[in-house]
Motif scaffolding. Structure first.
Motif, PDB file in Angstrom:
ATOM      1  N   ARG A 156     -95.655 -22.782 -17.654  1.00 44.45           N
ATOM      2  CA  ARG A 156     -96.381 -21.693 -17.010  1.00 44.45           C
ATOM      3  C   ARG A 156     -97.874 -22.005 -17.060  1.00 44.45           C
ATOM      4  NH1 ARG A 156     -94.637 -16.733 -16.138  1.00 44.45           N
ATOM      5  NH2 ARG A 156     -93.006 -16.894 -17.729  1.00 44.45           N
ATOM      6  N   GLN A 157     -98.527 -21.920 -15.913  1.00 43.12           N
ATOM      7  CA  GLN A 157     -99.962 -22.208 -15.831  1.00 43.12           C
ATOM      8  C   GLN A 157    -100.764 -20.965 -16.210  1.00 43.12           C
ATOM      9  OE1 GLN A 157    -101.805 -25.183 -14.611  1.00 43.12           O
ATOM     10  NE2 GLN A 157    -103.459 -24.002 -15.541  1.00 43.12           N
ATOM     11  N   LEU A 158    -101.612 -21.096 -17.214  1.00 35.98           N
ATOM     12  CA  LEU A 158    -102.513 -20.016 -17.597  1.00 35.98           C
ATOM     13  C   LEU A 158    -103.944 -20.443 -17.315  1.00 35.98           C
ATOM     14  CD1 LEU A 158    -101.128 -18.797 -21.059  1.00 35.98           C
ATOM     15  CD2 LEU A 158    -100.609 -17.913 -18.781  1.00 35.98           C
ATOM     16  N   GLY A 159    -104.780 -19.487 -16.994  1.00 37.71           N
ATOM     17  CA  GLY A 159    -106.193 -19.761 -16.771  1.00 37.71           C
ATOM     18  C   GLY A 159    -107.039 -18.911 -17.703  1.00 37.71           C
ATOM     19  N   LYS A 192     -93.256 -19.089  -9.367  1.00 40.34           N
ATOM     20  CA  LYS A 192     -94.687 -19.421  -9.385  1.00 40.34           C
ATOM     21  C   LYS A 192     -95.524 -18.422  -8.581  1.00 40.34           C
ATOM     22  CE  LYS A 192     -93.993 -24.359 -10.129  1.00 40.34           C
ATOM     23  NZ  LYS A 192     -94.290 -25.737  -9.669  1.00 40.34           N
ATOM     24  N   PHE A 193     -95.172 -17.155  -8.680  1.00 44.13           N
ATOM     25  CA  PHE A 193     -95.860 -16.142  -7.869  1.00 44.13           C
ATOM     26  C   PHE A 193     -97.368 -16.165  -8.086  1.00 44.13           C
ATOM     27  CE2 PHE A 193     -97.863 -11.944  -7.857  1.00 44.13           C
ATOM     28  CZ  PHE A 193     -97.816 -11.690  -6.502  1.00 44.13           C
ATOM     29  N   PHE A 194     -97.791 -16.140  -9.362  1.00 42.83           N
ATOM     30  CA  PHE A 194     -99.229 -16.055  -9.656  1.00 42.83           C
ATOM     31  C   PHE A 194     -99.989 -17.272  -9.123  1.00 42.83           C
ATOM     32  CE2 PHE A 194     -97.381 -13.126 -12.672  1.00 42.83           C
ATOM     33  CZ  PHE A 194     -98.273 -12.076 -12.687  1.00 42.83           C
ATOM     34  N   ASP A 195     -99.299 -18.402  -9.011  1.00 42.07           N
ATOM     35  CA  ASP A 195     -99.942 -19.617  -8.511  1.00 42.07           C
ATOM     36  C   ASP A 195     -99.991 -19.660  -6.986  1.00 42.07           C
ATOM     37  OD1 ASP A 195    -100.124 -20.470 -11.149  1.00 42.07           O
ATOM     38  OD2 ASP A 195     -98.185 -21.500 -11.073  1.00 42.07           O
ATOM     39  N   LYS A 212    -105.596 -20.876  -3.577  1.00 38.96           N
ATOM     40  CA  LYS A 212    -104.579 -19.825  -3.625  1.00 38.96           C
ATOM     41  C   LYS A 212    -104.315 -19.489  -5.084  1.00 38.96           C
ATOM     42  CE  LYS A 212    -100.848 -23.256  -3.486  1.00 38.96           C
ATOM     43  NZ  LYS A 212     -99.615 -23.695  -2.785  1.00 38.96           N
ATOM     44  N   GLY A 213    -103.652 -18.358  -5.301  1.00 39.67           N
ATOM     45  CA  GLY A 213    -103.247 -17.990  -6.651  1.00 39.67           C
ATOM     46  C   GLY A 213    -104.243 -17.136  -7.407  1.00 39.67           C
ATOM     47  N   THR A 214    -103.714 -16.419  -8.397  1.00 40.60           N
ATOM     48  CA  THR A 214    -104.517 -15.643  -9.342  1.00 40.60           C
ATOM     49  C   THR A 214    -103.970 -15.959 -10.731  1.00 40.60           C
ATOM     50  OG1 THR A 214    -103.029 -13.717  -9.181  1.00 40.60           O
ATOM     51  CG2 THR A 214    -104.913 -13.760  -7.708  1.00 40.60           C
ATOM     52  N   PRO A 215    -104.435 -17.031 -11.373  1.00 40.70           N
ATOM     53  CA  PRO A 215    -103.831 -17.518 -12.619  1.00 40.70           C
ATOM     54  C   PRO A 215    -103.702 -16.446 -13.693  1.00 40.70           C
ATOM     55  CG  PRO A 215    -105.427 -19.085 -11.809  1.00 40.70           C
ATOM     56  CD  PRO A 215    -105.569 -17.866 -10.952  1.00 40.70           C
ATOM     57  N   GLN A 216    -102.573 -16.450 -14.374  1.00 43.10           N
ATOM     58  CA  GLN A 216    -102.371 -15.536 -15.486  1.00 43.10           C
ATOM     59  C   GLN A 216    -103.365 -15.862 -16.593  1.00 43.10           C
ATOM     60  OE1 GLN A 216     -97.984 -16.512 -15.181  1.00 43.10           O
ATOM     61  NE2 GLN A 216     -97.843 -14.508 -16.114  1.00 43.10           N
ATOM     62  N   PRO A 229    -108.278 -11.011 -16.570  1.00 44.83           N
ATOM     63  CA  PRO A 229    -108.135  -9.549 -16.631  1.00 44.83           C
ATOM     64  C   PRO A 229    -107.917  -8.889 -15.276  1.00 44.83           C
ATOM     65  CG  PRO A 229    -109.995 -10.277 -17.954  1.00 44.83           C
ATOM     66  CD  PRO A 229    -109.554 -11.466 -17.149  1.00 44.83           C
ATOM     67  N   LEU A 230    -108.367  -9.544 -14.209  1.00 46.85           N
ATOM     68  CA  LEU A 230    -108.250  -8.965 -12.876  1.00 46.85           C
ATOM     69  C   LEU A 230    -106.925  -9.327 -12.204  1.00 46.85           C
ATOM     70  CD1 LEU A 230    -109.730  -7.287 -10.723  1.00 46.85           C
ATOM     71  CD2 LEU A 230    -110.884  -9.380  -9.986  1.00 46.85           C
ATOM     72  N   SER A 231    -106.318 -10.417 -12.639  1.00 46.35           N
ATOM     73  CA  SER A 231    -105.103 -10.936 -12.002  1.00 46.35           C
ATOM     74  C   SER A 231    -103.952  -9.930 -11.948  1.00 46.35           C
ATOM     75  CB  SER A 231    -104.648 -12.211 -12.716  1.00 46.35           C
ATOM     76  OG  SER A 231    -103.474 -12.723 -12.132  1.00 46.35           O
ATOM     77  N   PRO A 232    -103.662  -9.179 -13.023  1.00 47.57           N
ATOM     78  CA  PRO A 232    -102.546  -8.228 -12.950  1.00 47.57           C
ATOM     79  C   PRO A 232    -102.696  -7.191 -11.845  1.00 47.57           C
ATOM     80  CG  PRO A 232    -103.169  -8.599 -15.221  1.00 47.57           C
ATOM     81  CD  PRO A 232    -104.227  -9.250 -14.381  1.00 47.57           C
TER      82      PRO A 232
END
Length: 232
Positions: free
Chosen positions: A76-79, A142-145, A188-192, A195-198
């Protein structure tokens, strides 16, 4: 809604955002500044941060990317943004959440105030008691990505009209990510880990919720995991 940026950059909102980031903990970003060290910096330089945001010269720093193994295999990719960037993102979320959240589906339980996975499970059990004993398990790979930035910005524009805030959010979305020494621009994407990604993810996935509701289906969703309960 317009002129939301003024609410975002107010001292009270930024201070509240820092307190939330501090309570969440987490490691430093690429600048190696800890949550505690940022607190001391913020107390002395909060006006500088406000000025950067007001004059649109604020530039998010590169996101530190890490990969953690998933129980089912793969990674899982985290940012991890810097603490400063996490505070700014939290400040934006605090202003946007009250605007978007009331319109979200009651069957959405992830990353929302006063909602949790236990409530989602109880709701699913209620559907089962109504005879909906077959479950379609939906997990978006890979939704968040894969979140489409253009579509996301269009969805934001359906509720808010603050162009400077739009530009700030787009800057955040397109910030480079550094993984294993390689720096890459995000398209593209909003990495997990952001704080704004959710909230942004729920704004995108609300389209799915509305479509399932339009079809008269019983479902529960927690982030990018959903179960559709049917009788046959």
């Amino acid at each position: 809604m317009t002129n939301l940026r003024k609410q975002v950059i107010s001292f009270s909102n930024l201070q509240k955002a820092y307190k939330q980031v501090r309570s969440n903990g987490g490691s430093a970003g690429v600048d190696k500044m800890s949550v505690k060290d940022f607190g001391a910096w913020f107390a002395e330089h909060y006006q500088d941060l406000q000025m950067e945001l007001q004059q649109e010269i604020y530039k998010p720093q590169t996101v530190k990317g890490i990969q953690i193994p998933k129980p089912t295999g793969g990674f899982r990719q985290l940012g991890i943004p810097t603490v400063k960037d996490r505070v700014v993102q939290q400040a934006i979320s605090q202003v946007l959440q009250p605007i978007f959240d009331p319109k979200f589906s009651p069957n959405s339980y992830g990353f929302r105030p006063k909602r949790n996975a236990h409530q989602a499970l109880r709701q699913a059990c209620k559907f089962v008691k109504l005879g909906k004993t077959k479950a379609v398990d939906l997990d978006l790979a890979k939704f968040f990505d894969e979140v489409n930035h253009q579509r996301l910005m269009w969805l934001l524009g359906t509720r808010i009209g603050d162009k400077p805030l739009f530009r700030l959010i787009l800057k955040i979305l397109k910030t480079d990510i550094l993984t294993d020494g390689l720096q890459e621009q995000r398209t593209k994407g909003t990495p997990q880990g952001s704080p704004l990604s959710p909230l942004l993810s729920n704004i995108v996935l609300d389209e799915l919720d509305q479509e399932l509701s339009r079809r008269g289906l019983n479902f529960v969703r927690y982030a990018d995991d959903a179960q559709i309960l049917v009788s046959s």
